[in-house]
Design a protein around this motif. Structure first.
Motif, PDB file in Angstrom:
ATOM      1  N   GLY A  52       2.372   1.144  -3.903  1.00 54.69           N
ATOM      2  CA  GLY A  52       1.305   1.151  -4.822  1.00 54.69           C
ATOM      3  C   GLY A  52       0.390   2.686  -5.024  1.00 54.69           C
ATOM      4  O   GLY A  52       0.102   3.080  -3.965  1.00 54.69           O
ATOM      5  N   LYS A  53       0.274   3.057  -6.225  1.00 54.94           N
ATOM      6  CA  LYS A  53      -0.535   4.308  -6.541  1.00 54.94           C
ATOM      7  C   LYS A  53      -1.810   4.074  -6.419  1.00 54.94           C
ATOM      8  O   LYS A  53      -2.713   5.010  -6.167  1.00 54.94           O
ATOM      9  CB  LYS A  53       0.020   5.106  -7.497  1.00 54.94           C
ATOM     10  N   SER A  54      -2.175   2.816  -7.139  1.00 59.45           N
ATOM     11  CA  SER A  54      -3.729   2.658  -7.219  1.00 59.45           C
ATOM     12  C   SER A  54      -3.983   1.467  -6.116  1.00 59.45           C
ATOM     13  O   SER A  54      -3.078   0.577  -6.062  1.00 59.45           O
ATOM     14  CB  SER A  54      -4.181   2.435  -8.492  1.00 59.45           C
ATOM     15  N   PRO A  55      -5.335   0.980  -6.262  1.00 62.99           N
ATOM     16  CA  PRO A  55      -5.686  -0.177  -5.538  1.00 62.99           C
ATOM     17  C   PRO A  55      -5.118  -1.398  -6.203  1.00 62.99           C
ATOM     18  O   PRO A  55      -4.453  -2.090  -5.502  1.00 62.99           O
ATOM     19  CB  PRO A  55      -6.978  -0.079  -5.584  1.00 62.99           C
ATOM     20  N   LEU A  56      -5.111  -1.613  -7.464  1.00 63.41           N
ATOM     21  CA  LEU A  56      -4.512  -2.581  -8.299  1.00 63.41           C
ATOM     22  C   LEU A  56      -3.317  -2.741  -8.317  1.00 63.41           C
ATOM     23  O   LEU A  56      -2.557  -4.033  -8.003  1.00 63.41           O
ATOM     24  CB  LEU A  56      -5.184  -2.711  -9.576  1.00 63.41           C
TER      25      LEU A  56
ATOM     26  N   SER B 225       0.959  -1.219  -0.069  1.00 65.02           N
ATOM     27  CA  SER B 225      -0.068   0.195   0.076  1.00 65.02           C
ATOM     28  C   SER B 225       0.634   1.262  -0.217  1.00 65.02           C
ATOM     29  O   SER B 225       0.468   2.263  -0.554  1.00 65.02           O
ATOM     30  CB  SER B 225      -1.127  -0.113   1.299  1.00 65.02           C
TER      31      SER B 225
ATOM     32  N   LEU C  66      -2.385  -4.008  -4.487  1.00 65.13           N
ATOM     33  CA  LEU C  66      -2.504  -5.388  -4.315  1.00 65.13           C
ATOM     34  C   LEU C  66      -1.424  -6.417  -5.338  1.00 65.13           C
ATOM     35  O   LEU C  66      -1.030  -7.338  -4.727  1.00 65.13           O
ATOM     36  CB  LEU C  66      -3.911  -5.643  -5.317  1.00 65.13           C
TER      37      LEU C  66
END
Ligand SMILES: Nc1ncnc2c1ncn2[C@@H]1O[C@H](COP(=O)(O)OP(=O)(O)O)[C@@H](O)[C@H]1O
Ligand SMILES: [Mg+2]
Lengths: 264, 273
Positions: A212-216, A209, A219
């Motif tokens: 990562g810049k985005s949720p995907l 988290s 993940l």
């Protein structure tokens, strides 16, 4: 570096397969654990499920079945007595009750001590082919549930008012999340033990988290860190005969620090 | 400008509230609310703290079930989600792995099951919504690191992207500096003009809205009156609503409502500066 048998011995192949599976579900379920700040739940459910394994030994059932049953029961217990998204008190009460039951089962069931030890600390070298099958089934169910619930859970985590406006049952989504945690717990405990399972549900996802810049993206990083931690741990545990839990928790912490440093 | 619109087509009602009552447990927080809002109107909702403004908005957004009465959206014609809602006080962890576009995207399809795979049409809708709130170029900005005013506008975009008939904003101006507050007011005003969206905006200070709002709903103690500023912000009307003597002062185009029980400093439009 790679001693004989690391990839060829039956029990090592079992360890690689089951380990990779739990690292993946630890990474994906951990994404929501971290996003929702539910680390105490992630800590409590695997430990509560330990009592289920002890109970299974008493009645002569498979320990994964006992783990799964108690993981789900403790999740539902937490959901039924917690208020809104504050799980603290409910989690503590359920965990204490489960551990008390576990104590009882161990006493009346005369459970063999090494078996208890294995459930508490994991036993990467002792996983039977039967256990691997059980771990894989629980993992697949958890992944499917995760994939289906991904967007509503994300929505509820970051924009709860929108989820409510769409008529989502808040507690229902909460239960779905807790079921994901219990699925992960049931799969993890036989491999890395009840005491350290939560490190795979917290460390890799927290590191992911951060990067990562985005949720995907988060993940993807989370799963990558989880799998890498576990592979390194299996290898080192085989090499040194030290417990796998020691390595897993160490690498989880290490990756988290690394992510913090990189992001700075 | 508004008058021209009225002449061309008589706007349909966007919202009809009849005899609305809302109770938390046994205390009535809103009682006997009757009002109608026309399509495309910009409505300010004003009132002291604890008056029931947030409760009214949450009820309209469907988060609270009315204890009595009826809410209708005649212009929405059976659309499932006629309302876009932005709650009061909303903040995000600065480290969230979430970009502005992810937050807006959740407004579009966050309620669907499964994953949202990026596709061109979805991306265009999200960027369009961000453009409507003057945040072109901010799509990939971390959501947790937006300024207060930017986050408000992203949340407005999140509400707008589902193409709602009504936009409900709960205190979007509080905790913003004057310039950011003015930007938010301008953006919302333009959205209501360009898209014909009906706006209900809660604020404890009515002054920033004076140039843009068509009418206001004044809420005190669970009672509400609706009308133009000149109709409602009058000593006799407010005395009755508050239940005690208040003063209405007009200074340099600003309005101050000063009550004699304003020890809390919460009277609507009361000047804190
Ligand atoms: N969830 C709740 N349960 C009980 N009472 C509430 C709840 N939310 C608000 N209230 C009460 O309802 C009244 C109106 O609150 P609110 O609608 O938030 O007012 P405003 O937004 O105008 O400040 C207040 O007296 C508040 O204490
Ligand atoms: Mg309020």
């Amino acid at each position: 570096m790679f001693p004989p048998g690391l990839f060829t011995l039956q029990f090592m192949q079992n360890a690689w397969i089951a380990g990779t599976a739990i690292a993946i579900i630890g990474g994906i379920v951990g994404f929501f654990v971290v996003l929702r700040g539910a680390t105490f739940v992630a800590h409590a459910v695997p430990r509560a499920s330990f009592a289920g394994a002890a109970g299974a030994a008493v009645v002569g059932q498979s320990s994964v079945l006992g783990l799964g049953t108690f993981a789900v029961l403790s999740a539902l217990g937490i959901a039924s007595i917690s208020r809104e998204r504050r799980h603290g008190v409910a989690t503590a009460l359920i965990l204490a009750a489960a551990l008390g039951l576990g104590d009882l089962f161990l006493t009346i069931g005369h459970v063999y001590a090494p078996a208890v030890f294995a459930l508490l600390f994991g036993q990467i070298v002792g996983i039977s082919t039967h256990d691997v099958r059980a771990v894989l089934i629980v993992s697949v169910i958890t992944v499917v549930l995760f994939a289906a619930a991904f967007r509503p859970l994300l929505l509820q985590s970051v924009s709860p008012h929108v989820a409510e406006a769409h008529g989502f049952w808040t507690r229902g989504l909460e239960i779905l999340f807790l079921l994901l945690v219990s699925g992960a717990a049931a799969a993890m405990v036989p491999v890395v033990g009840a005491l350290l399972a939560f490190s795979l549900m917290v460390g890799p996802a927290a590191a992911g988290s951060i990067l990562g810049k985005s949720p995907l993206q988060a993940l993807a990083w989370s799963v990558a860190f989880g799998v890498l931690s576990l592979w390194l741990s299996v290898w080192l545990a085989y090499l040194t005969f030290w417990p796998i839990g020691f390595y897993v928790s160490g690498f989880c912490l290490l990756f988290y620090f690394a992510a913090r440093l990189i992001k700075r | 400008m508004k008058i021209e619109q009225t002449v061309q087509t008589t706007p349909q009602a966007a919202l009809e509230i009849t005899d609305l009552g809302v109770a938390y447990e046994s205390t009535w927080v809103l009682d006997h609310i009757d009002l109608t809002v026309k399509q495309g109107e910009f409505i300010g909702i004003i009132g002291p703290n604890g008056a029931g403004k947030s409760t009214l908005l949450k009820t309209l957004a469907g988060l609270i079930r009315p204890s009595r009465g009826e809410i209708r959206f005649p212009a929405a014609r059976g659309r499932r989600h006629p309302v876009g809602y932005v709650p009061q006080r909303f903040d995000l962890d600065p480290d969230l792995p979430l970009r502005a576009r992810d937050l807006v995207g959740l407004g579009l399809d966050g309620h669907r099951w499964g994953f949202a795979w990026p596709n061109a049409q979805r991306g265009r809708k999200i960027e369009q919504a961000l453009a409507q709130v003057d945040l072109t170029g901010f799509a990939d900005h971390p959501a947790g690191k937006l300024s207060g005013g930017q986050l408000q506008r992203v949340l407005i975009a999140q509400a707008l992207v589902s193409d709602p008939e009504l936009l409900l904003l709960d205190e979007p101006l509080s905790s913003l500096d004057l310039a950011s507050a003015q930007t938010v007011v301008d953006v919302v005003h333009r959205v209501s003009q360009n898209l014909g969206v009906t706006v209900l905006l809660v604020t404890h200070d009515m002054n920033p809205l004076l140039p843009v709002m068509d009418r206001l709903i004044y809420v005190v103690n669970g009672q509400a009156v609706i009308g133009t500023v000149d109709q409602v912000v009058q000593k006799d009307v407010l005395d009755k609503l508050y239940g005690y003597d208040v003063e209405v002062l007009r200074l340099h185009g600003r309005i101050l409502v000063v009550g004699d029980e304003t020890a809390s400093g919460d009277a609507a439009g009361f000047e804190h500066r």
